[in-house]
Design an enzyme around this catalytic site. Structure first.
Site, PDB file in Angstrom:
ATOM      1  N   GLU A  95      15.273  12.776 -46.847  1.00  0.00           N
ATOM      2  CA  GLU A  95      16.297  11.741 -46.752  1.00  0.00           C
ATOM      3  C   GLU A  95      15.729  10.400 -47.174  1.00  0.00           C
ATOM      4  O   GLU A  95      14.661   9.999 -46.710  1.00  0.00           O
ATOM      5  CB  GLU A  95      16.818  11.642 -45.317  1.00  0.00           C
ATOM      6  N   ASN A 112      20.714  12.451 -48.547  1.00  0.00           N
ATOM      7  CA  ASN A 112      20.023  13.699 -48.220  1.00  0.00           C
ATOM      8  C   ASN A 112      19.837  14.502 -49.509  1.00  0.00           C
ATOM      9  O   ASN A 112      20.816  14.928 -50.132  1.00  0.00           O
ATOM     10  CB  ASN A 112      20.857  14.480 -47.192  1.00  0.00           C
TER      11      ASN A 112
END
Length: 288
Positions: free
Chosen positions: A234, A191
């Site tokens: 992500e 992330n």
């Protein structure tokens, strides 16, 4: 020898100008310098302006240095700088601070609130014993501008952005804790926490390249997983099992795969991720 500009994106048009500075400086036996700003001038000139930068300061400097320029001078754009007259700027900043002997102006470049055009800079330069020259304009089938690149990225057209930039658009950020939903069905993701002023492309799935290999990136709010409205960035890196938490990761956007959408079930999302990976690997095989 110097040139000056915002140079957001350091796109092909910018590169063309800077390389002319490099070439002419070498012919004249001079050092080549780019004067630019770490912030966007409109942040100072317009109240409430929220920049969507194509390049953060460190990215801009890196891409400018790739042109062969000797020095990149970063000067914060301030209210005092915005109010300077062109002659004062040329005298105080270019002549006295940077010792510029020759100034190259881009075809649509300007500075100083009182300047009316290229002839003014030439006139001021004569007073300061500074030669002012114009650069050749890049002839291109498609107009190259930071605005056009932003438009392309906001519509997921990363290949169009690539043609205008001359390199693949990049997102860089620290790997931070996410929702960890991907690892539940075989697609663990890193992330990325990207600077708030950096332009993020259209929500969707992308094929990307990283320093740890190829992968697929998702930009969006994960509607199938009902994780709220906050956008996340992500990346799942193929065949990589290392721990990236706390590290800085750079991803280069290669292809736009699809737009983000909500799936009826987690199983449907899982099948789509498998299809996305297959498409990515097919593209990778075709370009290697």
């Amino acid at each position: 020898m110097a040139t000056i500009g915002t140079f957001d994106g350091v796109h092909r048009g910018h590169q063309y100008v800077v390389r002319q500075v490099v070439s002419q400086a070498r012919q004249r036996g001079l050092e080549s310098v780019v004067l630019t700003f770490p912030n966007h001038p409109l942040q100072v000139l317009q109240d409430g302006f929220q920049p969507q930068m194509l390049t953060l300061p460190q990215e801009k400097e890196r891409h400018l240095l790739l042109t062969g320029i000797d020095q990149v001078e970063m000067m914060p754009f301030t209210q005092a700088l915005a109010q300077m007259k062109a002659y004062d700027f040329m005298r105080d900043v270019l002549k006295e601070h940077l010792h510029v002997q020759v100034l190259m102006m881009g075809y649509d470049n300007h500075f100083g609130h009182d300047s009316h055009g290229f002839a003014d800079y030439v006139h001021y330069g004569e007073k300061l014993d500074m030669e002012v020259v114009g650069c050749e304009e890049l002839v291109s089938e498609q107009r190259i501008s930071s605005t056009a690149i932003r438009h392309a990225l906001l519509h997921g057209a990363v290949e169009d952005a690539h043609r205008l930039l001359g390199y693949h658009y990049e997102l860089e950020g620290e790997v931070v804790q996410g929702f960890q939903n991907g690892r539940k069905f075989g697609y663990p993701t890193a992330n990325l926490q990207v600077a708030s002023c950096k332009l993020i492309p259209e929500n969707g799935a992308y094929l990307v390249a990283t320093t740890h290999g190829y992968g697929m990136l998702n930009v969006g709010t994960r509607p199938t997983l009902h994780n709220g409205q906050q956008r996340s960035i992500e990346v799942h890196i193929f065949d990589y099992e290392g721990d990236l938490y706390g590290q800085t990761l750079t991803v280069k956007l290669l292809r736009h795969l699809r737009q983000e959408r909500e799936f009826d079930t987690i199983e449907s999302l899982h099948r789509q991720l498998i299809a996305d990976e297959a498409q990515c690997r097919q593209i990778i095989h075709s370009i290697l």
